[in-house]
Design an enzyme around this catalytic site. Structure first.
Site, PDB file in Angstrom:
ATOM      1  N   GLU A 318       0.905  -1.343   0.041  1.00 49.54           N
ATOM      2  CA  GLU A 318       0.005  -0.040  -0.113  1.00 49.54           C
ATOM      3  C   GLU A 318       0.947   1.404  -0.110  1.00 49.54           C
ATOM      4  O   GLU A 318       0.526   2.344  -0.631  1.00 49.54           O
ATOM      5  CB  GLU A 318      -1.016   0.082   1.038  1.00 49.54           C
ATOM      6  CG  GLU A 318      -0.397   0.200   2.498  1.00 49.54           C
ATOM      7  CD  GLU A 318       0.388  -0.944   3.064  1.00 49.54           C
ATOM      8  OE1 GLU A 318       1.150  -0.753   4.110  1.00 49.54           O
ATOM      9  OE2 GLU A 318       0.419  -2.045   2.668  1.00 49.54           O
ATOM     10  N   ASP A 360      20.460  21.348 -29.763  1.00 50.34           N
ATOM     11  CA  ASP A 360      20.954  22.275 -30.759  1.00 50.34           C
ATOM     12  C   ASP A 360      22.142  22.724 -30.447  1.00 50.34           C
ATOM     13  O   ASP A 360      22.516  23.008 -29.211  1.00 50.34           O
ATOM     14  CB  ASP A 360      19.484  23.150 -31.095  1.00 50.34           C
ATOM     15  CG  ASP A 360      19.804  24.162 -32.217  1.00 50.34           C
ATOM     16  OD1 ASP A 360      20.764  23.780 -33.026  1.00 50.34           O
ATOM     17  OD2 ASP A 360      19.195  24.998 -32.430  1.00 50.34           O
ATOM     18  N   ASP A 625      13.153  23.973 -28.584  1.00 49.72           N
ATOM     19  CA  ASP A 625      12.432  24.963 -27.905  1.00 49.72           C
ATOM     20  C   ASP A 625      11.310  25.457 -29.013  1.00 49.72           C
ATOM     21  O   ASP A 625      10.618  26.511 -28.866  1.00 49.72           O
ATOM     22  CB  ASP A 625      13.322  26.156 -27.527  1.00 49.72           C
ATOM     23  CG  ASP A 625      14.201  26.572 -28.785  1.00 49.72           C
ATOM     24  OD1 ASP A 625      13.939  26.129 -29.721  1.00 49.72           O
ATOM     25  OD2 ASP A 625      14.861  27.485 -28.596  1.00 49.72           O
ATOM     26  N   ASP A 629       9.955  21.422 -33.228  1.00 47.43           N
ATOM     27  CA  ASP A 629      11.014  20.227 -32.409  1.00 47.43           C
ATOM     28  C   ASP A 629       9.710  19.322 -31.738  1.00 47.43           C
ATOM     29  O   ASP A 629       9.998  18.609 -30.908  1.00 47.43           O
ATOM     30  CB  ASP A 629      11.604  21.150 -31.310  1.00 47.43           C
ATOM     31  CG  ASP A 629      12.564  21.713 -31.925  1.00 47.43           C
ATOM     32  OD1 ASP A 629      13.387  20.932 -32.694  1.00 47.43           O
ATOM     33  OD2 ASP A 629      13.164  22.725 -31.229  1.00 47.43           O
ATOM     34  N   ASN A 693       9.501 -12.271   5.191  1.00 48.98           N
ATOM     35  CA  ASN A 693       8.547 -12.219   5.992  1.00 48.98           C
ATOM     36  C   ASN A 693       7.582 -13.581   6.021  1.00 48.98           C
ATOM     37  O   ASN A 693       7.210 -14.360   6.536  1.00 48.98           O
ATOM     38  CB  ASN A 693       7.745 -10.775   6.191  1.00 48.98           C
ATOM     39  CG  ASN A 693       8.437  -9.914   6.723  1.00 48.98           C
ATOM     40  OD1 ASN A 693       9.357 -10.158   7.421  1.00 48.98           O
ATOM     41  ND2 ASN A 693       7.813  -8.644   6.362  1.00 48.98           N
ATOM     42  N   ASN A 718       4.231  -3.174  10.651  1.00 45.29           N
ATOM     43  CA  ASN A 718       3.984  -2.634   9.526  1.00 45.29           C
ATOM     44  C   ASN A 718       4.018  -1.323   9.243  1.00 45.29           C
ATOM     45  O   ASN A 718       4.682  -0.674   8.314  1.00 45.29           O
ATOM     46  CB  ASN A 718       2.672  -3.410   8.777  1.00 45.29           C
ATOM     47  CG  ASN A 718       2.753  -3.213   7.115  1.00 45.29           C
ATOM     48  OD1 ASN A 718       3.356  -3.371   6.268  1.00 45.29           O
ATOM     49  ND2 ASN A 718       1.504  -2.550   6.680  1.00 45.29           N
ATOM     50  N   ASP A 722       6.718   0.989   7.434  1.00 48.87           N
ATOM     51  CA  ASP A 722       6.384   1.831   6.101  1.00 48.87           C
ATOM     52  C   ASP A 722       6.499   3.443   6.322  1.00 48.87           C
ATOM     53  O   ASP A 722       7.068   3.924   5.578  1.00 48.87           O
ATOM     54  CB  ASP A 722       4.687   1.705   6.071  1.00 48.87           C
ATOM     55  CG  ASP A 722       4.124   0.447   5.277  1.00 48.87           C
ATOM     56  OD1 ASP A 722       5.028  -0.042   4.717  1.00 48.87           O
ATOM     57  OD2 ASP A 722       3.104   0.229   5.346  1.00 48.87           O
TER      58      ASP A 722
END
Length: 881
Positions: A318, A360, A625, A629, A693, A718, A722
């Protein structure tokens, strides 16, 4: 021109939508209409449109915006942050947990602790994701150039009035003058000395003169003399025109489909998604297996279900999107401090992994400003008279002064030249056939001088004499050959050379081209766009970090080679646009890798070069630019633009440099590699830890007669782990990972897990045995659970430091302060919770004091064994991260 160039290369490809024949037919028809027919076509008059009609047309055509910017509101970010696949799995687990608690547990035993911890994990993950994504997007919006542009139009009943550029409609009468950006596709009905810069569309730097009258003899649509296109800019003169098309219907807007298309997911995005779903599938397999083993072994189905749900939470990644997003977003902020703005967070990975940069020459390697470096006679000796004649020519011409004229004026001012004694009488304007221009001046002594400046070959055709420090000599074939040799030698040095000639003339009402014959050749003025001061160091930084720089330019190869030599860029090979045009795809692939300079290339050839490099296995960054391009920016692995670029180029780019400099780009590249390395650290830590684990949980479930750890304890462990991993985004990175492009290798990732994951299981099993046989936990369930919690907490915090570097942690490679303190204090919080009274509610009991000696032995043994495996892994596979 873009249309024709694109169609040559993009035929049959995904960008073939640019083939808008209806647009070209329509514009060509408008260019041929008389003024009266044009006004009737758009149902307008020379007094302009009424306000009511403008409002009606705005509703019909929409605002004049070639590219629509879609900004998500905050609540969309919030919704997306809490509806990730991982969050949805956790919601299901919370629901099952609550349902089980209510259905099977007596009211007095319903603690809802597990549901509380899972909800806390979801809230922390969702809020961090929301804040990082939303703040990053807002930062990019703030840093974008926001300029309120207005345009002068004629409106019925009001006259000339300034209105916002997005409020003009087809049929409006627009005024154009020097400095204006052309706001839409416009057909001119009047023009005076109107010069327009169309380089953003065509790639051609020379200004184009526009007229009210059309011209049937055109090859490309941009050659239409009475049409001004949206996005181009007025350099000089004035004009009035009728708006033909606005917004996405303009020539500029025809490229909007490319800009609007989302980039396909990068290899990094795909692999992160693969890892996430692999862990989810792994969890969906392991959690039911753990449930069945515990339920059958221990007979308590409710307890087994809660335990397996907690294991599922522990295995669900998560925090994967949270940590990756936090890492990338923090990196985006760090890169912003280096004057590099990240528009798309995922592009940081691409930026850090590029090994070829295509750029360039002008404005990147060079200052982007031409300077006059030499003024010499035909013997090559410096002579001030040559500069003075060039100064008189440039100063007194009334037509548009180009960048070479400006360079002459600047040099003359620098040398202190004055023109008080001269008066302008006439001029013979420049044209592309003669490639020269002349002025006639009168000096204080009443002498009339015709002074001409132009291309060397054309000037030699009209010169009969030469002036060497006051000595007038007749030009003969021998002298002409010497002059041409000097000219070629100067050209080989990358200098742009113009010849200067003069002669005394008689007074007359007007002068013509015929008067230019029989001139005295005074000498040459030579120009160069000099390299930037930091370009050489920037090139060295890029090459020393494994990035090969390739120059793609519309300029000639001699100029490009000289600039490359000056900035220390080794030229392995040169390839010209006309050569590329004759090559097959496979031929181009065979030569691009060993070519440094691509000169005289068209915009479509830029994209071909980049595509060929990618097919050779290179990760390519492209710095561009202009509108020309856009396709190259899209085709490249990471498109880089600058803040001064046109909006469509910035919209197409992933990275925007606040200053056009390779040095800034190199800074950003280094920062990108730090970010990517930290992301890889987290991924390897998470998967190897989860794998270890799983082994421990399965073994404990098979042989321990009670739950090896309570559900609430697993969730708490946990949560602590985390939280510690979020700070990886702020970790330091070893120098060797900055020196090379980072490779994302799934095969190496899973090999890494097989080697490193089981290490923690070894110490888990040893701890099980110690708790069972030494500390008597076989009859003390809470003691066993507390003991394993404490050992797991320490090893999981240590794995963060062991994996983050191939060196000895803390000694040879020190972590960042925030990572060190977070892991230290979270370990203290976990241990304190297990020891203090408020931990009793989670099922903890204080272990014997001598158990801490065991934890100390485990900690040092774990670090020693992990480092030994690390050295073996590096020796065998040649990499760690």
């Amino acid at each position: 021109m873009i249309y024709h160039m694109f169609c040559l290369w993009l035929k049959g490809k995904k960008y073939a939508s640019l083939d808008n024949r209806e647009y070209y037919t329509k514009i060509e028809r408008y260019s041929k209409l008389s003024v009266e027919e044009l006004l009737n076509e758009f149902n307008t008059t020379e007094e302009g449109l009424s306000q009511e009609e403008v409002e009606r047309r705005l509703r019909h055509y929409g605002p004049n915006k070639p590219v629509k910017e879609r900004i998500k509101p905050w609540y969309v970010y919030l919704f997306e942050a809490f509806t990730t696949p991982f969050s949805l799995i956790l919601y299901l687990i919370i629901f099952i947990n609550l349902l089980t608690d209510v259905a099977f547990a007596p009211p007095s035993e319903r603690s809802y602790t597990e549901a509380f911890f899972i909800t806390l994990i979801v809230l922390i993950g969702g809020l961090v994701t929301f804040l990082q994504e939303y703040r990053s997007d807002r930062a990019v919006q703030r840093l974008k150039s926001i300029v309120a542009i207005s345009v002068a139009v004629i409106r019925k009943g009001v006259g000339k009035v300034e209105v916002p550029v997005d409020q003009i409609v087809p049929g409006d009468l627009v005024f154009l003058s020097a400095g204006d950006m052309v706001p839409a596709d416009i057909r001119l009905i009047s023009a005076k000395d109107l010069y327009v810069d169309q380089s953003l569309l065509t790639g051609e730097s020379e200004p184009v003169e526009k007229f009210a009258q059309g011209d049937d003899k055109v090859t490309f649509i941009t050659d239409l003399k009475n049409i001004c296109f949206a996005g181009t800019s007025v350099l000089s003169g004035t004009g009035i025109g009728v708006v033909l098309l606005t917004g996405e219907n303009t020539y500029l807007g025809s490229i909007a489909s490319i800009i609007a298309e989302r980039r396909p997911p990068t290899a990094f995005d795909k692999d992160i998604r693969k890892i996430g779903w692999f862990l989810v599938r792994f969890m969906l397999f392991i959690a039911p297996l753990v449930f069945m083993i515990n339920a059958l072994e221990k007979g308590n189905w409710t307890e087994a279900l809660l335990f397996s749900l907690s294991v599922a939470v522990g295995l669900t990644p998560e925090m994967l999107p949270v940590v990756i997003t936090a890492n990338l977003a923090r990196g985006a902020v760090a890169m912003a401090k280096k004057r590099v703005i990240v528009k798309r967070l995922g592009s940081i990975q691409d930026y850090g992994s590029i090994d070829v940069l295509c750029t360039d020459k002008t404005g990147t390697l060079t200052v982007g400003h031409v300077v006059l470096t030499l003024y010499i006679n035909i013997k090559g000796d410096e002579e001030l008279k040559v500069l003075k004649l060039a100064y008189l020519n440039s100063y007194f011409q009334t037509s548009l002064k180009n960048h070479l004229d400006i360079a002459v004026l600047e040099k003359a001012q620098e040398e202190g030249l004055r023109l008080e004694d001269y008066e302008r009488l006439d001029e013979i304007p420049f044209d592309f056939e003669r490639r020269r221009m002349s002025v006639v001046v009168k000096d204080s002594g009443g002498k009339y001088l015709l002074i001409t400046k132009g291309a060397v070959e054309e000037m030699l055709e009209i010169c009969a004499y030469t002036d060497i420090q006051g000595n007038i000599l007749q030009l003969n074939s021998e002298i002409i050959q010497k002059v041409l040799k000097l000219y070629k030698d100067l050209g080989k040095k990358g200098l742009r050379v113009l010849a200067v000639g003069y002669k005394e003339v008689e007074e007359k009402p007007a002068y013509s081209v015929e008067d230019e014959m029989g001139l005295i050749l005074a000498g040459f003025v030579c120009f160069l766009d000099p390299p930037k001061e930091d370009a050489k160091e920037a090139i060295h930084r890029l090459t020393s970090h494994g990035v090969e720089v390739k120059v793609i330019t519309g300029d000639n190869e001699l100029v490009a080679k000289r600039i490359c030599r000056l900035v220390g860029l080794e030229v392995k090979g040169v390839l010209l646009g006309p050569q590329i045009e004759k090559m097959h795809k496979e031929e181009l692939k065979n030569v691009v890798e060993n070519t440094t300079i691509f000169a005289k290339v068209t915009p479509s050839q830029k994209a071909q070069i980049i595509q060929a490099l990618k097919e050779m296995g290179k990760k390519v960054g492209f710095l561009g630019d202009g509108i020309n391009d856009v396709v190259a920016l899209k085709v490249s692995d990471v498109g880089i633009s600058v803040m001064e670029a046109v909006d469509v180029a910035k919209e197409s780019a992933d990275i925007i440099l606040l200053r056009r400099s390779l040095y800034v780009l190199a800074d950003g590249l280094i920062e990108g590699r730090k970010i990517l390395t930290n992301a890889l650290k987290y991924v390897k830590m998470t998967i190897s830890s989860n794998f270890g684990n799983v082994i421990s949980i399965l073994l404990a479930s098979l042989f321990i007669p009670f739950l090896p750890m309570r559900p609430a304890q697993i969730l708490f462990l946990n949560l602590l782990y985390d939280l510690s991993q979020i700070t990886i985004a702020w970790d330091k990175v070893d120098k060797e990972y900055i020196k090379r492009a980072i490779e994302w290798d799934m095969k190496d990732l899973f090999r890494f897990v097989i080697f490193v994951g089981p290490i923690s299981s070894v110490f888990d099993i040893l701890t099980f045995l110690a708790l069972w046989f030494i500390y008597g936990a076989n009859e003390k369930e809470s003691l066993f659970q507390t003991g394993w919690f404490m050992e797991s907490l320490i090893t999981q915090m240590l794995i963060v430091h062991m994996i983050r570097t191939p060196h000895i942690p803390f000694l040879q490679s020190k972590p960042s302060a925030v990572l060190l303190y977070s892991t230290f204090f979270l370990t203290l919080i976990g241990l304190a919770t297990a020891l203090l009274p408020f931990g009793f509610s989670l099922g903890f009991v204080p272990p014997p004091y001598h158990y801490f000696l065991w934890l100390l032995i485990v900690a040092f043994s774990y670090m020693f064994l992990t480092h030994a495996v690390k050295r073996l892994y590096i020796k065998r596979f040649g990499r760690w991260l």
